[in-house]
Design an enzyme around this catalytic site. Structure first.
Site, mmCIF file in Angstrom:
data_model
loop_
_atom_site.group_PDB
_atom_site.id
_atom_site.type_symbol
_atom_site.label_atom_id
_atom_site.label_comp_id
_atom_site.label_asym_id
_atom_site.label_seq_id
_atom_site.Cartn_x
_atom_site.Cartn_y
_atom_site.Cartn_z
ATOM 1 N N HIS A 109 5.010 39.345 -24.782
ATOM 2 C CA HIS A 109 6.138 38.427 -24.595
ATOM 3 C C HIS A 109 5.688 36.996 -24.860
ATOM 4 O O HIS A 109 4.509 36.722 -25.033
ATOM 5 C CB HIS A 109 6.772 38.590 -23.206
ATOM 6 C CG HIS A 109 5.903 38.192 -22.058
ATOM 7 N ND1 HIS A 109 4.737 38.849 -21.724
ATOM 8 C CD2 HIS A 109 6.035 37.193 -21.131
ATOM 9 C CE1 HIS A 109 4.200 38.286 -20.649
ATOM 10 N NE2 HIS A 109 4.968 37.270 -20.279
ATOM 11 N N HIS A 148 5.595 34.062 -23.241
ATOM 12 C CA HIS A 148 5.055 33.058 -22.317
ATOM 13 C C HIS A 148 3.699 32.517 -22.788
ATOM 14 O O HIS A 148 2.863 33.267 -23.291
ATOM 15 C CB HIS A 148 4.932 33.638 -20.905
ATOM 16 C CG HIS A 148 6.259 33.772 -20.214
ATOM 17 N ND1 HIS A 148 6.465 34.610 -19.142
ATOM 18 C CD2 HIS A 148 7.450 33.156 -20.456
ATOM 19 C CE1 HIS A 148 7.735 34.513 -18.750
ATOM 20 N NE2 HIS A 148 8.351 33.639 -19.533
ATOM 21 N N ASP A 162 1.035 31.700 -21.298
ATOM 22 C CA ASP A 162 -0.199 32.286 -20.770
ATOM 23 C C ASP A 162 -0.475 33.673 -21.366
ATOM 24 O O ASP A 162 -1.395 34.373 -20.939
ATOM 25 C CB ASP A 162 -0.177 32.340 -19.229
ATOM 26 C CG ASP A 162 0.908 33.237 -18.673
ATOM 27 O OD1 ASP A 162 1.980 33.327 -19.283
ATOM 28 O OD2 ASP A 162 0.676 33.866 -17.622
ATOM 29 N N HIS A 163 0.306 34.056 -22.380
ATOM 30 C CA HIS A 163 0.046 35.292 -23.138
ATOM 31 C C HIS A 163 -0.108 35.015 -24.634
ATOM 32 O O HIS A 163 -0.458 35.916 -25.391
ATOM 33 C CB HIS A 163 1.181 36.307 -22.903
ATOM 34 C CG HIS A 163 1.212 36.815 -21.500
ATOM 35 N ND1 HIS A 163 0.788 38.074 -21.145
ATOM 36 C CD2 HIS A 163 1.583 36.193 -20.344
ATOM 37 C CE1 HIS A 163 0.908 38.217 -19.822
ATOM 38 N NE2 HIS A 163 1.378 37.097 -19.321
ATOM 39 N N HIS A 191 11.589 40.529 -17.402
ATOM 40 C CA HIS A 191 10.743 39.348 -17.174
ATOM 41 C C HIS A 191 11.093 38.300 -18.239
ATOM 42 O O HIS A 191 11.398 37.156 -17.920
ATOM 43 C CB HIS A 191 9.281 39.766 -17.246
ATOM 44 C CG HIS A 191 8.310 38.645 -17.112
ATOM 45 N ND1 HIS A 191 8.125 37.953 -15.940
ATOM 46 C CD2 HIS A 191 7.447 38.090 -18.015
ATOM 47 C CE1 HIS A 191 7.202 37.015 -16.132
ATOM 48 N NE2 HIS A 191 6.782 37.079 -17.374
ATOM 49 N N ASP A 221 3.773 41.605 -18.460
ATOM 50 C CA ASP A 221 4.239 41.148 -17.147
ATOM 51 C C ASP A 221 5.462 41.940 -16.671
ATOM 52 O O ASP A 221 6.285 41.423 -15.914
ATOM 53 C CB ASP A 221 4.582 39.651 -17.186
ATOM 54 C CG ASP A 221 3.343 38.778 -17.238
ATOM 55 O OD1 ASP A 221 2.222 39.322 -17.194
ATOM 56 O OD2 ASP A 221 3.494 37.537 -17.341
ATOM 57 N N HIS A 265 -1.782 40.351 -15.219
ATOM 58 C CA HIS A 265 -2.333 39.499 -14.153
ATOM 59 C C HIS A 265 -3.036 40.305 -13.059
ATOM 60 O O HIS A 265 -2.661 41.440 -12.786
ATOM 61 C CB HIS A 265 -1.217 38.688 -13.479
ATOM 62 C CG HIS A 265 -0.606 37.651 -14.364
ATOM 63 N ND1 HIS A 265 -1.067 36.358 -14.423
ATOM 64 C CD2 HIS A 265 0.430 37.725 -15.232
ATOM 65 C CE1 HIS A 265 -0.344 35.664 -15.284
ATOM 66 N NE2 HIS A 265 0.578 36.471 -15.791
HETATM 67 ZN ZN LIG Z 1 5.093 36.168 -18.376
#
Ligand SMILES: [Zn+2]
Length: 255
Positions: free
Chosen positions: A56, A58, A60-61, A114, A133, A171
Protein backbone atom coordinates in the site's frame (compact mmCIF):
# COMPACT_ATOMS: atom_id res chain seq x y z
CA UNK A 1 13.08 -25.40 -4.12
CA UNK A 2 11.51 -23.79 -1.12
CA UNK A 3 11.43 -20.02 -0.87
CA UNK A 4 13.68 -18.34 1.69
CA UNK A 5 12.83 -15.25 3.69
CA UNK A 6 14.86 -12.73 5.64
CA UNK A 7 13.16 -10.44 8.14
CA UNK A 8 14.70 -7.25 9.54
CA UNK A 9 13.56 -4.13 11.41
CA UNK A 10 13.08 -0.77 9.70
CA UNK A 11 12.22 2.71 10.99
CA UNK A 12 10.69 2.69 14.48
CA UNK A 13 8.60 -0.47 14.42
CA UNK A 14 8.27 -1.52 10.76
CA UNK A 15 9.40 -4.84 9.38
CA UNK A 16 11.27 -5.25 6.13
CA UNK A 17 11.30 -8.70 4.56
CA UNK A 18 13.07 -10.27 1.61
CA UNK A 19 11.64 -13.22 -0.32
CA UNK A 20 14.29 -15.22 -2.16
CA UNK A 21 14.02 -17.87 -4.87
CA UNK A 22 17.11 -20.08 -4.58
CA UNK A 23 16.48 -21.61 -8.00
CA UNK A 24 16.74 -18.40 -10.03
CA UNK A 25 18.41 -16.12 -7.50
CA UNK A 26 15.52 -13.65 -7.74
CA UNK A 27 14.76 -11.67 -4.59
CA UNK A 28 11.79 -9.47 -3.78
CA UNK A 29 11.53 -6.92 -1.00
CA UNK A 30 8.02 -6.75 0.37
CA UNK A 31 7.52 -3.00 0.74
CA UNK A 32 10.46 -0.68 1.23
CA UNK A 33 10.10 1.39 4.41
CA UNK A 34 13.59 2.83 3.86
CA UNK A 35 16.43 1.90 1.54
CA UNK A 36 19.33 1.51 3.96
CA UNK A 37 18.15 -1.52 5.99
CA UNK A 38 17.08 -3.24 2.74
CA UNK A 39 20.58 -2.67 1.32
CA UNK A 40 22.08 -4.01 4.55
CA UNK A 41 19.83 -7.09 4.37
CA UNK A 42 20.87 -7.70 0.75
CA UNK A 43 24.52 -7.43 1.71
CA UNK A 44 24.09 -9.80 4.63
CA UNK A 45 22.24 -12.44 2.60
CA UNK A 46 24.20 -11.95 -0.61
CA UNK A 47 20.92 -11.81 -2.50
CA UNK A 48 20.27 -9.61 -5.54
CA UNK A 49 17.18 -7.40 -5.49
CA UNK A 50 15.00 -8.06 -8.55
CA UNK A 51 11.54 -6.94 -7.40
CA UNK A 52 9.68 -4.86 -4.84
CA UNK A 53 6.13 -5.97 -4.07
CA UNK A 54 4.25 -3.03 -2.57
CA UNK A 55 1.22 -3.60 -0.32
CA UNK A 56 0.00 0.00 0.00
CA UNK A 57 0.97 3.61 -0.53
CA UNK A 58 1.87 4.76 3.01
CA UNK A 59 5.29 6.39 3.24
CA UNK A 60 6.54 3.93 5.86
CA UNK A 61 6.11 1.19 3.21
CA UNK A 62 7.28 3.06 0.11
CA UNK A 63 9.95 5.63 1.01
CA UNK A 64 12.77 3.27 0.01
CA UNK A 65 11.41 2.47 -3.45
CA UNK A 66 13.04 5.35 -5.31
CA UNK A 67 16.63 4.81 -4.14
CA UNK A 68 16.35 1.00 -4.38
CA UNK A 69 14.99 1.23 -7.94
CA UNK A 70 17.80 3.61 -8.89
CA UNK A 71 20.45 1.28 -7.50
CA UNK A 72 19.09 -2.15 -8.51
CA UNK A 73 16.83 -1.42 -11.52
CA UNK A 74 14.34 -3.75 -9.85
CA UNK A 75 10.73 -4.17 -10.97
CA UNK A 76 8.14 -2.37 -8.81
CA UNK A 77 4.81 -4.18 -8.43
CA UNK A 78 2.04 -2.15 -6.76
CA UNK A 79 -1.71 -2.27 -6.17
CA UNK A 80 -3.52 -0.89 -9.23
CA UNK A 81 -6.12 0.93 -7.12
CA UNK A 82 -3.53 3.20 -5.54
CA UNK A 83 -0.63 2.99 -7.97
CA UNK A 84 -1.00 6.70 -8.70
CA UNK A 85 0.14 7.37 -5.13
CA UNK A 86 3.26 5.18 -5.46
CA UNK A 87 6.28 6.04 -7.58
CA UNK A 88 7.81 4.59 -9.61
CA UNK A 89 5.59 1.61 -10.58
CA UNK A 90 6.29 -0.94 -13.33
CA UNK A 91 3.40 -3.34 -12.88
CA UNK A 92 -0.06 -2.68 -11.44
CA UNK A 93 -1.86 -5.64 -9.91
CA UNK A 94 -5.28 -6.53 -8.56
CA UNK A 95 -7.32 -9.46 -7.26
CA UNK A 96 -6.19 -12.84 -8.59
CA UNK A 97 -3.21 -11.55 -10.55
CA UNK A 98 -0.14 -13.76 -10.50
CA UNK A 99 3.17 -12.19 -9.49
CA UNK A 100 6.34 -14.15 -10.21
CA UNK A 101 9.56 -13.75 -8.26
CA UNK A 102 11.89 -15.96 -10.26
CA UNK A 103 10.19 -19.35 -10.15
CA UNK A 104 8.06 -18.45 -7.14
CA UNK A 105 4.44 -17.78 -7.95
CA UNK A 106 2.38 -15.42 -5.81
CA UNK A 107 -1.28 -14.50 -5.99
CA UNK A 108 -2.59 -11.02 -5.34
CA UNK A 109 -5.39 -10.73 -2.78
CA UNK A 110 -7.09 -7.35 -2.58
CA UNK A 111 -7.40 -6.48 1.12
CA UNK A 112 -8.80 -2.91 1.26
CA UNK A 113 -9.70 -1.13 4.49
CA UNK A 114 -6.46 0.24 5.94
CA UNK A 115 -6.06 1.96 2.58
CA UNK A 116 -8.55 1.82 -0.28
CA UNK A 117 -6.32 -0.21 -2.60
CA UNK A 118 -4.26 -2.31 -0.18
CA UNK A 119 -3.18 -5.73 -1.50
CA UNK A 120 -1.62 -8.81 0.08
CA UNK A 121 0.59 -11.37 -1.67
CA UNK A 122 0.13 -15.12 -1.13
CA UNK A 123 2.63 -17.74 -2.31
CA UNK A 124 0.66 -21.01 -2.13
CA UNK A 125 3.51 -23.46 -2.81
CA UNK A 126 5.39 -22.17 0.22
CA UNK A 127 2.29 -21.11 2.17
CA UNK A 128 3.71 -17.65 2.72
CA UNK A 129 1.59 -14.51 2.90
CA UNK A 130 2.68 -10.88 3.01
CA UNK A 131 -0.18 -8.86 4.41
CA UNK A 132 1.21 -5.34 4.94
CA UNK A 133 -0.94 -3.36 7.37
CA UNK A 134 -4.14 -5.42 6.97
CA UNK A 135 -3.48 -8.18 9.49
CA UNK A 136 -1.04 -7.92 12.38
CA UNK A 137 -0.19 -10.61 14.85
CA UNK A 138 -3.05 -10.42 17.40
CA UNK A 139 -4.23 -7.25 15.69
CA UNK A 140 -5.14 -5.55 12.46
CA UNK A 141 -4.47 -2.25 10.75
CA UNK A 142 -6.43 0.90 11.44
CA UNK A 143 -9.34 1.39 9.09
CA UNK A 144 -8.19 4.64 7.52
CA UNK A 145 -9.54 4.81 3.95
CA UNK A 146 -12.11 2.03 3.92
CA UNK A 147 -15.04 0.98 6.08
CA UNK A 148 -15.08 -1.53 8.94
CA UNK A 149 -17.24 -3.82 6.78
CA UNK A 150 -14.66 -3.70 4.00
CA UNK A 151 -11.83 -4.41 6.45
CA UNK A 152 -13.72 -7.36 7.94
CA UNK A 153 -14.18 -8.85 4.45
CA UNK A 154 -10.45 -8.40 3.81
CA UNK A 155 -9.61 -10.16 7.09
CA UNK A 156 -11.97 -13.01 6.16
CA UNK A 157 -10.05 -13.49 2.91
CA UNK A 158 -6.79 -13.82 4.85
CA UNK A 159 -8.44 -16.03 7.46
CA UNK A 160 -9.49 -18.43 4.70
CA UNK A 161 -5.87 -19.16 3.74
CA UNK A 162 -4.56 -22.57 4.89
CA UNK A 163 -4.01 -22.74 8.65
CA UNK A 164 -0.29 -23.44 8.23
CA UNK A 165 0.23 -20.30 6.14
CA UNK A 166 2.99 -18.22 7.70
CA UNK A 167 2.33 -14.51 7.33
CA UNK A 168 4.54 -11.46 7.51
CA UNK A 169 3.02 -8.12 8.50
CA UNK A 170 4.25 -4.55 8.35
CA UNK A 171 4.81 -3.77 12.02
CA UNK A 172 5.99 -5.20 15.34
CA UNK A 173 2.88 -4.39 17.36
CA UNK A 174 2.29 -7.80 18.94
CA UNK A 175 2.97 -6.86 22.56
CA UNK A 176 0.51 -3.93 22.61
CA UNK A 177 -1.97 -6.00 20.60
CA UNK A 178 -1.87 -8.77 23.21
CA UNK A 179 -2.50 -6.30 26.02
CA UNK A 180 -5.58 -5.10 24.16
CA UNK A 181 -6.76 -8.61 23.14
CA UNK A 182 -6.81 -9.64 26.80
CA UNK A 183 -9.42 -6.93 27.45
CA UNK A 184 -11.73 -8.61 24.91
CA UNK A 185 -10.99 -12.25 25.79
CA UNK A 186 -9.45 -12.39 29.28
CA UNK A 187 -10.04 -16.15 29.48
CA UNK A 188 -8.66 -17.14 26.07
CA UNK A 189 -6.09 -19.87 26.84
CA UNK A 190 -4.46 -19.81 23.40
CA UNK A 191 -3.94 -16.09 23.80
CA UNK A 192 -2.38 -16.55 27.25
CA UNK A 193 0.01 -19.17 25.87
CA UNK A 194 0.95 -16.92 23.00
CA UNK A 195 1.45 -13.97 25.36
CA UNK A 196 4.05 -15.97 27.27
CA UNK A 197 5.84 -16.93 24.03
CA UNK A 198 5.85 -13.35 22.79
CA UNK A 199 7.25 -12.07 26.08
CA UNK A 200 10.14 -14.54 25.70
CA UNK A 201 10.73 -13.63 22.05
CA UNK A 202 10.82 -9.91 22.78
CA UNK A 203 13.04 -10.35 25.85
CA UNK A 204 15.48 -12.21 23.61
CA UNK A 205 15.38 -9.39 21.06
CA UNK A 206 13.59 -11.57 18.51
CA UNK A 207 10.69 -10.62 16.23
CA UNK A 208 7.25 -12.08 16.97
CA UNK A 209 6.51 -12.77 13.31
CA UNK A 210 5.97 -14.74 11.21
CA UNK A 211 3.13 -16.55 12.84
CA UNK A 212 0.41 -18.67 11.26
CA UNK A 213 -3.14 -18.02 10.16
CA UNK A 214 -4.25 -21.06 12.17
CA UNK A 215 -2.77 -19.66 15.40
CA UNK A 216 -4.28 -16.23 14.80
CA UNK A 217 -7.73 -17.76 14.39
CA UNK A 218 -7.60 -18.83 18.02
CA UNK A 219 -5.76 -15.78 19.43
CA UNK A 220 -6.59 -12.65 17.43
CA UNK A 221 -9.87 -10.95 18.46
CA UNK A 222 -10.10 -9.15 15.11
CA UNK A 223 -10.34 -12.51 13.32
CA UNK A 224 -12.87 -13.73 15.90
CA UNK A 225 -15.64 -11.16 15.48
CA UNK A 226 -17.98 -13.98 14.38
CA UNK A 227 -17.27 -16.10 17.47
CA UNK A 228 -20.39 -15.83 19.69
CA UNK A 229 -18.41 -15.36 22.93
CA UNK A 230 -16.48 -12.47 21.38
CA UNK A 231 -19.65 -10.78 20.14
CA UNK A 232 -21.14 -11.22 23.60
CA UNK A 233 -18.00 -9.85 25.27
CA UNK A 234 -18.46 -6.52 23.46
CA UNK A 235 -22.21 -6.44 24.08
CA UNK A 236 -23.22 -7.22 20.47
CA UNK A 237 -24.44 -10.82 20.69
CA UNK A 238 -27.08 -10.46 17.94
CA UNK A 239 -25.12 -8.19 15.60
CA UNK A 240 -23.51 -9.07 12.28
CA UNK A 241 -19.78 -9.91 12.60
CA UNK A 242 -18.65 -6.75 10.82
CA UNK A 243 -20.36 -4.65 13.48
CA UNK A 244 -18.64 -6.67 16.19
CA UNK A 245 -15.39 -6.13 14.31
CA UNK A 246 -16.09 -2.38 14.09
CA UNK A 247 -16.67 -2.21 17.84
CA UNK A 248 -13.44 -4.08 18.62
CA UNK A 249 -11.51 -1.83 16.23
CA UNK A 250 -13.05 1.27 17.81
CA UNK A 251 -12.08 0.07 21.28
CA UNK A 252 -8.52 -0.56 20.08
CA UNK A 253 -8.36 2.97 18.65
CA UNK A 254 -9.13 4.29 22.12
CA UNK A 255 -6.95 1.76 24.00
ZN1 LIG B 1 -0.05 1.68 6.48
Amino acid sequence: MAAQTYLFPCLKDNFGVLLHDPESGATAAIDAPEAEPVEAALKKTGWRLTDILVTHHHADHTAGIGPLKAHHKCRIVAPKNEAQRISPVDEKVGEGDIVRVGSLEGRVIETPGHTAGHVSYFFPADKLAFVGDTLFSIGCGRVIEGTPEMMWQSLLKLRSLPDDTRFYCGHEYTDANIRFAKTIEPNNKALATRAAEVAQQLAAGKPTVPTTIGAEKTENPFLRADVPEVAKAVGLAESPPWKVFAEIRERKNRF
